[in-house]
Design a protein around this motif. Structure first.
Motif, PDB file in Angstrom:
ATOM      1  N   ARG A   1     -29.060 -42.643  33.741  1.00 37.95           N
ATOM      2  CA  ARG A   1     -28.522 -42.981  35.059  1.00 37.95           C
ATOM      3  C   ARG A   1     -27.221 -43.761  34.988  1.00 37.95           C
ATOM      4  O   ARG A   1     -26.482 -43.836  35.962  1.00 37.95           O
ATOM      5  CB  ARG A   1     -29.556 -43.768  35.871  1.00 37.95           C
ATOM      6  N   PHE A   2     -26.926 -44.327  33.835  1.00 40.95           N
ATOM      7  CA  PHE A   2     -25.678 -45.082  33.700  1.00 40.95           C
ATOM      8  C   PHE A   2     -24.540 -44.183  33.211  1.00 40.95           C
ATOM      9  O   PHE A   2     -23.436 -44.215  33.755  1.00 40.95           O
ATOM     10  CB  PHE A   2     -25.860 -46.248  32.721  1.00 40.95           C
ATOM     11  N   THR A   3     -24.810 -43.394  32.170  1.00 44.71           N
ATOM     12  CA  THR A   3     -23.745 -42.644  31.503  1.00 44.71           C
ATOM     13  C   THR A   3     -23.746 -41.151  31.823  1.00 44.71           C
ATOM     14  O   THR A   3     -22.743 -40.482  31.607  1.00 44.71           O
ATOM     15  CB  THR A   3     -23.876 -42.799  29.985  1.00 44.71           C
ATOM     16  N   GLY A   4     -24.878 -40.638  32.285  1.00 44.02           N
ATOM     17  CA  GLY A   4     -24.962 -39.204  32.527  1.00 44.02           C
ATOM     18  C   GLY A   4     -25.295 -38.401  31.284  1.00 44.02           C
ATOM     19  O   GLY A   4     -25.373 -37.175  31.337  1.00 44.02           O
ATOM     20  N   VAL A   5     -25.491 -39.076  30.159  1.00 44.53           N
ATOM     21  CA  VAL A   5     -25.819 -38.391  28.912  1.00 44.53           C
ATOM     22  C   VAL A   5     -27.217 -37.771  29.028  1.00 44.53           C
ATOM     23  O   VAL A   5     -28.145 -38.385  29.562  1.00 44.53           O
ATOM     24  CB  VAL A   5     -25.775 -39.376  27.724  1.00 44.53           C
ATOM     25  N   CYS A   6     -27.345 -36.556  28.525  1.00 45.92           N
ATOM     26  CA  CYS A   6     -28.641 -35.876  28.552  1.00 45.92           C
ATOM     27  C   CYS A   6     -29.489 -36.406  27.394  1.00 45.92           C
ATOM     28  O   CYS A   6     -29.356 -35.943  26.257  1.00 45.92           O
ATOM     29  CB  CYS A   6     -28.453 -34.364  28.440  1.00 45.92           C
ATOM     30  N   GLU A   7     -30.331 -37.381  27.698  1.00 45.15           N
ATOM     31  CA  GLU A   7     -31.080 -38.071  26.646  1.00 45.15           C
ATOM     32  C   GLU A   7     -32.219 -37.241  26.076  1.00 45.15           C
ATOM     33  O   GLU A   7     -32.673 -37.492  24.957  1.00 45.15           O
ATOM     34  CB  GLU A   7     -31.640 -39.383  27.191  1.00 45.15           C
ATOM     35  N   TYR A   8     -32.703 -36.297  26.825  1.00 42.01           N
ATOM     36  CA  TYR A   8     -33.855 -35.526  26.376  1.00 42.01           C
ATOM     37  C   TYR A   8     -33.469 -34.104  25.982  1.00 42.01           C
ATOM     38  O   TYR A   8     -34.301 -33.210  25.944  1.00 42.01           O
ATOM     39  CB  TYR A   8     -34.924 -35.510  27.468  1.00 42.01           C
ATOM     40  N   GLY A   9     -32.204 -33.914  25.698  1.00 42.65           N
ATOM     41  CA  GLY A   9     -31.753 -32.616  25.235  1.00 42.65           C
ATOM     42  C   GLY A   9     -31.348 -31.692  26.366  1.00 42.65           C
ATOM     43  O   GLY A   9     -31.328 -32.068  27.545  1.00 42.65           O
ATOM     44  N   CYS A  10     -31.023 -30.466  25.992  1.00 40.68           N
ATOM     45  CA  CYS A  10     -30.501 -29.472  26.941  1.00 40.68           C
ATOM     46  C   CYS A  10     -31.502 -28.329  27.099  1.00 40.68           C
ATOM     47  O   CYS A  10     -32.340 -28.090  26.238  1.00 40.68           O
ATOM     48  CB  CYS A  10     -29.177 -28.890  26.424  1.00 40.68           C
ATOM     49  N   TYR A  11     -31.353 -27.653  28.221  1.00 29.15           N
ATOM     50  CA  TYR A  11     -32.123 -26.430  28.408  1.00 29.15           C
ATOM     51  C   TYR A  11     -31.568 -25.373  27.444  1.00 29.15           C
ATOM     52  O   TYR A  11     -30.433 -25.479  26.968  1.00 29.15           O
ATOM     53  CB  TYR A  11     -32.026 -25.945  29.847  1.00 29.15           C
ATOM     54  N   PRO A  12     -32.380 -24.349  27.151  1.00 32.89           N
ATOM     55  CA  PRO A  12     -31.917 -23.309  26.217  1.00 32.89           C
ATOM     56  C   PRO A  12     -30.568 -22.738  26.630  1.00 32.89           C
ATOM     57  O   PRO A  12     -30.313 -22.479  27.805  1.00 32.89           O
ATOM     58  CB  PRO A  12     -33.026 -22.246  26.319  1.00 32.89           C
ATOM     59  N   GLY A  13     -29.706 -22.584  25.642  1.00 30.89           N
ATOM     60  CA  GLY A  13     -28.403 -21.972  25.870  1.00 30.89           C
ATOM     61  C   GLY A  13     -27.264 -22.955  26.013  1.00 30.89           C
ATOM     62  O   GLY A  13     -26.120 -22.534  26.163  1.00 30.89           O
ATOM     63  N   TRP A  14     -27.576 -24.267  25.969  1.00 31.55           N
ATOM     64  CA  TRP A  14     -26.531 -25.266  26.195  1.00 31.55           C
ATOM     65  C   TRP A  14     -26.542 -26.328  25.111  1.00 31.55           C
ATOM     66  O   TRP A  14     -27.558 -26.594  24.490  1.00 31.55           O
ATOM     67  CB  TRP A  14     -26.726 -25.906  27.564  1.00 31.55           C
ATOM     68  N   LYS A  15     -25.389 -26.955  24.951  1.00 32.16           N
ATOM     69  CA  LYS A  15     -25.262 -28.023  23.967  1.00 32.16           C
ATOM     70  C   LYS A  15     -24.214 -29.014  24.457  1.00 32.16           C
ATOM     71  O   LYS A  15     -23.594 -28.832  25.500  1.00 32.16           O
ATOM     72  CB  LYS A  15     -24.875 -27.455  22.602  1.00 32.16           C
ATOM     73  N   GLY A  16     -24.021 -30.089  23.679  1.00 32.59           N
ATOM     74  CA  GLY A  16     -23.054 -31.119  24.047  1.00 32.59           C
ATOM     75  C   GLY A  16     -23.754 -32.346  24.618  1.00 32.59           C
ATOM     76  O   GLY A  16     -24.916 -32.306  25.027  1.00 32.59           O
TER      77      GLY A  16
END
Length: 610
Positions: free
Chosen positions: A302-317
């Motif tokens: 909620r502070f940084t917007g970083v995806c802490e629990y990973g990405c859905y299939p097909g995405w990275k970063g």
């Protein structure tokens, strides 16, 4: 300090012993009072302690509040009518108008009492003003004044003798409240302090209540602090008593000292008036106005917007904003694309190939190899039926893996045998087809028949004796000796003539024969070399020998040379029945074809049949 009071300090508070001379008013006088366990049938009610009369402190005087006997606890209170500032409390205890010393039976009943100030009738919800822990029967006074600088609506007297508890020596067995007068001194009007209660309390004091002596606030209104509540809350604090912590205001700013609201909104990760609410699921940033990338799994920080629990299939970063690349797809981009056309990137989520498969593969993801019998892009092409095994070819190139069927050649078995070859692997040579045409690429048959001098399905057999021409369909002239002629041209090898009379012509022809023999030797040598080459190319010599041996009834022709002294003929050569002359092999008993020869007319008479 009030004049006429003698201060005494002890554990539990400050009391004054003696007569009181004060400008403060008795704010308990004739106020409503109550006691636990009243003494029934007697005029000793709770109100007797606040009626202003205490000259007769005996039970019979009717001026004291007395509870029933044999009780383990005793409680009495007076209601001041409103929240008022209290300065001190004075208690006049029952003496029965006798000397007050350790011999007085009521001293033991007074020991161990407590006084509370509360806003309710429950002492537990108030503040302890005084508790006796030091007095003895010989030291406790019959009149006690207690300084009690509090605010309250109720003043409560309490004593107890609980079963199972141990009390000091001199304490009575049961609890009593025997109060002949209970006086509460303070300001009769709220919001003032001082000896004459004429000074207004500071405006930020909670409910305008302040210390009755020095005017310090007993509590501050919301948003203020300090002894006189003149300071606003700071250091990220706000609210009543500055006991609340500000939320996540933008850039760490101080919130409003009263309400806690943030003047410039919330910092990253927070929302709401006081910025103490975390961003809801799926949002982040200042005031939670940013939306998490929908490719985040389980929301984002909620502070940084970083995806802490990973990405859905097909995405990275970090923010799951990048599609899988590098020929990878799926969860964490951990799967490899199949063999897409030109090895292009597959669909980043499911791995399907946009433009189909490269050579040798099929299916949505191009991970299935071509089945037997197919090859090429998307496995759309079929292996050549002329492959050695029609369902076995290279799945990418289509190259036949087990050679070609009979009559075919090249890597994909697309070309018929040519250049005079036919059969398996184009390893066999064609016969002598018409006009030297290519024979059938599979079985070697000559499609338009045989060239001159040959016969048979594959045109590998030379004409039989007496035949010549295309397919050996023409017969030799009757003028030919024994109807034998050249199989190609049809020319007679020997001309048929009548037998001459038996004469001795050796001397005549001796010299001629010798010359002729030399010429014949050269001719025969040339003919032998040519015939050997022709015989090897056709691979037919063995068949010819077989045919010659099978036709044993055919007359043999011999040429003699009469050169011996006895005038006898010497056998020179045995002439084959077809087109040439033969030389006998000593080791096999066979004959070697020497070639076609013609004898000069003068020697015709020397040719005999046997």
């Amino acid at each position: 300090m009030n004049e006429g009071l003698v201060p005494v300090y002890f554990l539990g508070g400050l009391i004054f012993i003696g007569n009181v001379s004060s400008a403060y008013e008795n704010i308990a006088l004739e106020k409503h009072a109550w006691q636990l366990h009243p003494y029934t049938g007697q005029a000793w009610g709770a109100d007797k302690a606040v009626d202003g009369r205490y000259s007769d402190r005996s039970a019979g005087g009717g001026q004291c509040a007395i509870n029933a006997n044999y009780k383990i606890n005793a409680e009495w209170w007076v209601y001041l009518g409103q929240l008022l500032s209290i300065h001190h409390i004075t208690i006049y205890y029952r003496t029965d108008n006798v000397v007050w010393d350790e011999t007085n039976g009521y001293t033991s009943r007074f020991l161990g009492f407590s006084v509370y100030i509360s806003n309710t009738t429950k002492k537990e919800e108030g503040r302890l003003c005084f508790k006796d822990t030091n007095y003895t029967k010989s030291t406790i006074p019959d009149m006690i004044t207690i300084e009690c600088l509090f605010h309250g609506r109720y003043v409560i007297y309490y004593n107890e003798r609980l079963s199972g508890s141990t009390y000091p020596n001199g304490y009575s067995m049961f609890a009593h409240n025997e109060l002949c007068e209970f006086q509460v001194y303070g300001c009769p009007v709220s919001g003032f302090y001082g000896k004459n209660c004429s000074l207004p309390c500071p405006q930020n004091c909670q409910e305008r209540h302040c210390n009755i002596v020095d005017g310090t606030c007993l509590g501050c209104i919301t948003g203020y602090k300090g002894s006189r509540c003149e300071e606003q809350c700071d250091n990220n604090k706000y609210g009543l008593g500055c006991n609340l912590t500000c939320g996540n205001c933008s850039n760490g700013e101080q919130c409003n000292h009263v309400s806690g609201s943030c003047p410039n909104g919330c910092d990253a990760g927070a929302q709401g008036d006081t910025c103490n609410e975390g961003c809801p699921f799926g949002r982040h940033g200042k005031n939670c106005v940013e939306v998490c990338n929908p490719n985040c799994k389980g929301g984002c920080n909620r502070f940084t917007g970083v995806c802490e629990y990973g990405c859905y299939p097909g995405w990275k970063g970090t923010f799951c904003e990048i599609e899988c690349d590098g020929r990878a797809f799926g969860q964490d981009c951990g799967q490899s694309c199949g063999s897409c056309l030109n090895l292009e990137q597959c669909h980043h989520i499911n791995g399907t190939c946009f433009f189909g498969c490269d050579r040798g593969y099929q299916g949505e993801k191009c991970i299935e190899e071509c089945p037997d019998g197919r090859y090429g892009y998307n496995c759309l092409e079929m292996c050549n039926i002329n492959c050695g095994d029609p369902i076995r070819c290279d799945r990418k190139t289509g190259q036949c893996q087990n050679g070609c069927q009979t009559g075919w050649k090249d890597t994909k078995c697309e070309k018929e045998c040519d250049l005079g070859k036919f059969g398996l692997n184009c390893a066999q040579s064609c016969g002598v087809c018409y006009e030297k045409e290519q024979c059938h690429h599979i079985n070697g048959t000559c499609l338009n028949g045989c060239d001159k001098g040959y016969q048979g399905i594959n045109c590998t057999q030379e004409c039989r004796l007496g035949f010549h021409g295309y397919g050996c369909n023409e017969t030799c002239s009757t003028d030919c000796f024994n109807k034998t002629c050249d199989a190609t041209t049809g020319e007679c090898l020997l001309i048929q003539t009548p037998d001459p009379p038996e004469i001795n012509i050796a001397p005549i022809i001796g010299g001629g024969v010798a010359a002729t023999i030399v010429s014949l030797t050269v001719v025969i040598f040339v003919i032998v070399v040519r015939r050997k080459k022709e015989s090897k190319r056709r691979n037919s010599q063995e068949k010819i020998d077989t045919q010659l041996s099978s036709e044993h009834a055919t007359p043999n022709i011999y040429i003699y040379d009469n050169i011996d002294e006895n005038g006898e003929y010497q056998e020179l050569r045995k002439v084959g029945r077809r087109t040439g002359m033969c030389d006998k092999f000593e080791d096999k008993g066979g004959y070697e074809e020497l070639g076609q020869i013609k004898l000069p007319p003068r020697y015709k008479s020397h040719v005999h049949k046997y």
